[in-house]
Design an enzyme around this catalytic site. Structure first.
Site, short mmCIF file in Angstrom:
data_model
loop_
_atom_site.label_atom_id
_atom_site.label_comp_id
_atom_site.label_asym_id
_atom_site.label_seq_id
_atom_site.Cartn_x
_atom_site.Cartn_y
_atom_site.Cartn_z
N GLU A 1 -2.12 0.72 13.37
CA GLU A 1 -3.31 1.05 12.58
C GLU A 1 -4.58 0.73 13.35
O GLU A 1 -5.52 1.52 13.39
CB GLU A 1 -3.30 0.29 11.27
CG GLU A 1 -4.51 0.54 10.38
CD GLU A 1 -4.43 -0.20 9.07
OE1 GLU A 1 -5.10 0.22 8.11
OE2 GLU A 1 -3.69 -1.21 8.99
N GLU B 1 0.86 -1.18 0.00
CA GLU B 1 0.00 0.00 0.00
C GLU B 1 0.89 1.23 0.00
O GLU B 1 1.22 1.75 -1.06
CB GLU B 1 -0.94 -0.04 1.22
CG GLU B 1 -2.14 0.85 1.06
CD GLU B 1 -3.24 0.50 2.04
OE1 GLU B 1 -4.20 1.26 2.12
OE2 GLU B 1 -3.15 -0.55 2.71
#
Length: 941
Positions: A733, A459
């Site tokens: 996260e 990502e």
């Protein structure tokens, strides 16, 4: 100490002398031991070739002051000096000269072609490109301008031109390319010279997307454009530019290189002297010449560099027998190894952030291989560091190492955009200090040319929602003004290409990421005003104004006559801890409510921007629209009594912090309800991306400092400190990226280096330690510390655009006067501060200098009474000793049952503890009763 000008900088040029604009704004920092020093005037001198011209500027301005001379000519070299005169009439000496080099080319001055390997053997084929040229006289200066579709480094006569990495970074390649501007005079000699470029695919050739949808977005092969301008002493100018006469090969030592995959390097293929004069390149091929590309512009953000080396902390042998190196810190960069072995043997380096079951855990990387391979040339010690990739890692599994591995032969090299550190915080709580350090490491790792969400998996994208919530914290920790101003230019370009819609990510490489989304697209309105507030950067607001307006107009079209943004896709309060691992957007706060709150926020911010820029007609129009949006929101989502349709922490925090609710009485009612919800949740986090950055501000503004302290210092999951107790060295996260049993969260999306939840650090600086901007760029400072229960001291220091400021507080016991709070502050020259001391209603105003105040500490609580099974749950959770006795007892009987009790209990004021223990066996309940009786008996003696 007499007054002195300590530092002069030109616009965004924090790491170099080159500037990207003909009229760079200037800033200078003044130091003085005197109190209340104010600048009355400044004199700016422009020196060129030993001659100087001066301009006097009356007034106090010293931050991002408009360029007072004629516009710089492309390539011009000057020095700037500043001296200041105070209101007392004293004038400083001249500052040290600051070089200012016009790093841009004239219009039409770019002539280099984009060239690459003509016949690549594979997609994204790394290449070497070279050209020989002659310098036929003494040089006055030689300047290199270069850019790439990919990542590159230039060597002149066998030497790298600078210490930057992964140039030119990542921009919206279709619309914007950046070029470097490097003085390379010292690397050239009269006669024959050679220029070589190593080139790899980088972001340009990467496959972007998720699972089977991943595909190359920009191109399949890297290319480079180089322009070397030779200015001779006799006045001649010659340009060496990349074109069809250059030569290239794919037979260099880098056999593969990718951002996600890693780099493979074969030292048996090294070509000695390939970038030096006299090298025989007859076996190389003529280059491929690509077509049109955007005219490159000078870079305005700092470069990316190696900033730190981290040694191996421990060499581990996993249960399977693998060798794993632990660096003790989750970081971003790559390894530098020194190895000795047989020619042709290969060392493999596998990177990961965590271990699971004692083994390297690569599942969170998804499709990112994150593997580097080095094939030895043989014959002695060989030192190598990959340079076409980067990894996010703490652990590295080493395979194929010849002989015994000496940990001193492996070093982790930290890589990030080389911004100047500007903010520091510490307090009496070790876990909070580690949390703050984790935030710093997370920012370092994710500010690598673009502000990314994460640095390790497949990502590493510029998610707009992440930087929207983190920009205030980023602006405290590092001088990121130029970095984010540059990124905002890409945001505006992407937005223009999609009819005003801000994509989820910038640069945009996902076609499905072009749907308007609240809190993500609002980066367009939020980030420019953060830069204005923190750096005094009015120009970035002017540059982004059209982008801000276009985003708001998109939202107003979507909201229609109801002026409510509803019924479409939203991320909502992303990663609310109540959301299931596989559905991170299923938050408890209504998504339409989140969207409409951001409709108000962005419209309100646009009105502020218009007023700032003197656009009075726009300001009046958008103020009116914002008021109508406010009314629509209150009518739809807030009852007259102050309850919200979504009775959640995030909903109340948005209504309060965004200023949607303005009535003071209603604000207090809603603040009280927010505090009640925080207590009901057991002082554990119940917010996601939207609510987490603002919930503590909402609590402290409403006077609920105790609730904010309990929320901050909580260590149960979910909380800010839970990851710290689990060994985290960066911000995660998910609140539970690592579960309590040490296993990795089962969701397909979990990162151990995501800065979004680290936005709490801004509150630590501004509110807990008490140092905030009260005027743009800290021209006026607000000092208002909040001594939190559970902390003995807190302090912060910040390098403001005017110089170093600091603030903090400490508890002290005075036998004659009782408990006291001592507040210290340093106000930099040419600024003032408003001071609100703990417990005081009066606001003080002070000038620059060192200050100290002492006030009585707030009266301590009278303590808690007796507790038992019939004590209301709210009283139990508000009684730390009783709560600890309860949880310890449950855990001693059954840890899983204790976790279940903690997770399902709502700590309500009218429900006795015994009701919540209905699933507990009589034996355990008796143990709880006895434990609470022990607590009570200790209080009644």
């Amino acid at each position: 100490m007499p007054i002195r000008v300590a530092r002069v900088t030109a616009e965004y040029a924090t790491d170099r002398a080159t500037v990207a604009t003909p009229r760079p704004r200037l800033s200078w920092v003044t130091e003085s031991d005197g109190a209340d020093w104010r600048q009355a005037a400044a004199e700016v001198q422009l020196q060129t070739g030993g001659e100087g011209r001066s301009v006097r500027l009356d007034g106090p301005e010293s931050v991002l002051v408009d360029w007072p001379f004629e516009a710089l000519e492309p390539g011009a070299e000057h020095e700037v000096r500043v001296r200041v005169t105070g209101a007392d009439g004293e004038t400083s000496e001249w500052s040290a000269p600051q070089p200012v080099v016009a790093g841009f080319l004239a219009e039409g001055g770019w002539t280099a072609r984009m060239v690459g390997l003509a016949d690549p053997a594979a997609e994204a084929q790394p290449a070497l490109v070279r050209a020989a040229f002659t310098v036929d006289g003494p040089l006055r200066r030689a300047t290199l301008y270069a850019t790439a579709h990919g990542v590159y480094q230039v060597e002149l006569n066998g030497r790298e031109v600078d210490d930057e990495v992964l140039k030119p970074g990542w921009t919206t390649y279709q619309q914007r390319l950046l070029h470097e501007t490097t003085d390379v005079t010292a690397l050239l000699a009269e006669g024959e010279n050679a220029l070589g470029v190593w080139l790899s695919g980088g972001w340009f050739c990467e496959r972007f997307g998720f699972r089977d949808s991943a595909a190359r977005f920009y191109g399949t092969q890297p290319a480079v454009a180089v322009q070397l301008v030779l200015d001779y002493a006799d006045g001649r100018t010659e340009t060496v530019a990349s074109g069809p006469d250059w030569r290239a090969t794919g037979e260099g030592p880098v056999t593969a290189g990718g951002i996600y995959a890693g780099e493979s390097y074969d030292a048996t293929r090294v070509l000695p002297g390939w970038s030096a004069p006299g090298f025989d390149d007859s076996g190389w091929s003529p280059v491929r010449v690509d077509g049109e590309f955007p005219v490159p512009e000078a870079r305005m953000s700092p470069g990316a560099r190696r900033t730190e080396d981290v040694a191996v902390r421990e060499v581990l042998t996993t249960p399977s027998g693998a060798t794993v190196l632990d660096f003790g810190q989750n970081l971003v960069g790559r390894l530098r190894i020194t190895v000795r072995g047989e020619r042709g043997s290969t060392v493999t380096l596998r990177h990961a952030e965590v271990l699971e079951g004692g083994e390297l855990c690569t599942r969170p990387l998804r499709a990112a291989e994150a593997v580097d391979r080095y094939t030895l040339a043989g014959g002695g010690a060989e030192t190598w560091e990959p340079r076409s990739t980067f990894h996010g890692f703490r652990y590295v599994q080493v395979e194929g190492w010849p002989g015994e591995l000496d940990p001193a032969d492996v070093v982790a090299v930290v890589v990030h955009t080389d911004m100047r550190r500007t903010g520091w915080f510490e307090c009496s709580h070790a876990l909070v200090n580690r949390l703050h350090e984790n935030v710093v490491w997370g920012m370092r790792g994710n500010f690598l040319h673009v502000p990314t969400d994460c640095p390790q998996r497949d990502e590493r994208l510029g998610w707009t929602g992440d930087i929207q919530v983190f920009a205030p914290t980023a602006s405290l920790l590092f001088d990121c003004d130029g970095f984010l101003a540059s990124w905002l230019r890409d945001l505006a370009l992407e937005q223009r290409a999609h009819d005003g819609v801000v994509p989820f990510i910038v640069p945009d490489v996902l076609e499905k990421a072009r749907t308007p989304a609240a809190a993500w697209g609002d980066a367009a309105t939020v980030v420019p005003l953060v830069l204005h507030e923190r750096f005094g950067d009015r120009a970035v607001v002017a540059a982004q104004y059209d982008s801000m307006r276009d985003w708001v107009e998109v939202l107003l079209r979507l909201s229609g006559p109801r002026l409510l943004w509803e019924g479409g896709f939203q991320f909502g309060d992303w990663l609310d801890p109540a959301a299931p691992p596989e559905r991170p957007g299923d938050a408890t706060t209504d998504q339409d409510l989140v969207a409409s709150a951001h409709l108000f926020r962005s419209t309100d911010l646009l009105a502020c921007a218009a007023a700032l820029l003197g656009r009075e007609q726009d300001a009046a129009h958008y103020r009116d629209v914002a008021e109508r949006v406010r009314a629509a929101f209150l009518r739809e989502y807030v009852t007259p009594a102050g309850r919200m349709l979504s009775d959640t922490q995030t909903a109340y925090a948005m209504a309060l912090v965004y200023g949607i609710v303005s009535d003071p009485d209603l604000r207090q009612v809603m603040g009280d309800r927010l505090a009640a919800l925080v207590r009901t949740a057991g002082y554990r986090v119940a917010t996601g991306f939207v609510g987490t950055p603002i919930v503590q501000d909402a609590l402290t503004e409403a006077g609920h400092t105790g609730a904010a302290a309990r929320l901050l210092l909580q260590t149960d999951c979910p909380s800010w400190l839970y990851p710290v107790t689990m060994g985290a060295t960066t911000v995660w996260e998910r609140w539970d990226s690592l579960l309590e049993d040490g296993s990795v969260n089962p969701g397909q999306m979990t990162s151990f280096n995501h800065y979004a939840f680290g936005a709490i650090a801004d509150w630590l600086h501004r509110v807990v330690a008490g140092l905030a901007p009260a005027a743009p760029g800290y021209a006026e400072i607000a000092i208002a510390p909040h001594p939190l229960p559970g902390l003995d001291f807190a302090r912060t220091a910040h390098e403001t655009p005017y110089g170093r400021a600091s603030a903090g507080w400490e508890r002290r016991n005075d036998q004659s006067r009782g408990d006291r709070i001592v507040v210290d502050a340093v106000v930099p020259p040419n600024t003032t501060a408003t001071v609100r001391l703990p417990g005081a209603a009066q606001v003080l105003t002070v000038g620059s200098g060192t200050h100290r105040w002492e006030v009585a500490a707030p009266a301590a609580s009278n303590g808690h009474g007796t507790v038992g099974l019939e004590t209301p749950l709210a009283e139990v959770i508000d009684d730390p000793e009783a709560y600890e006795a309860l949880v310890t007892t449950l855990r001693s009987h059954d840890a899983a049952q204790a976790r279940d009790f903690r997770d399902r209990t709502r700590w309500l004021p009218n429900r006795p503890l015994s009701d919540a223990l209905d699933r507990v066996s009589p034996h355990v309940k008796e143990g709880v009763r006895a434990a609470l009786e022990s607590v009570s008996s200790g209080r009644t003696r």
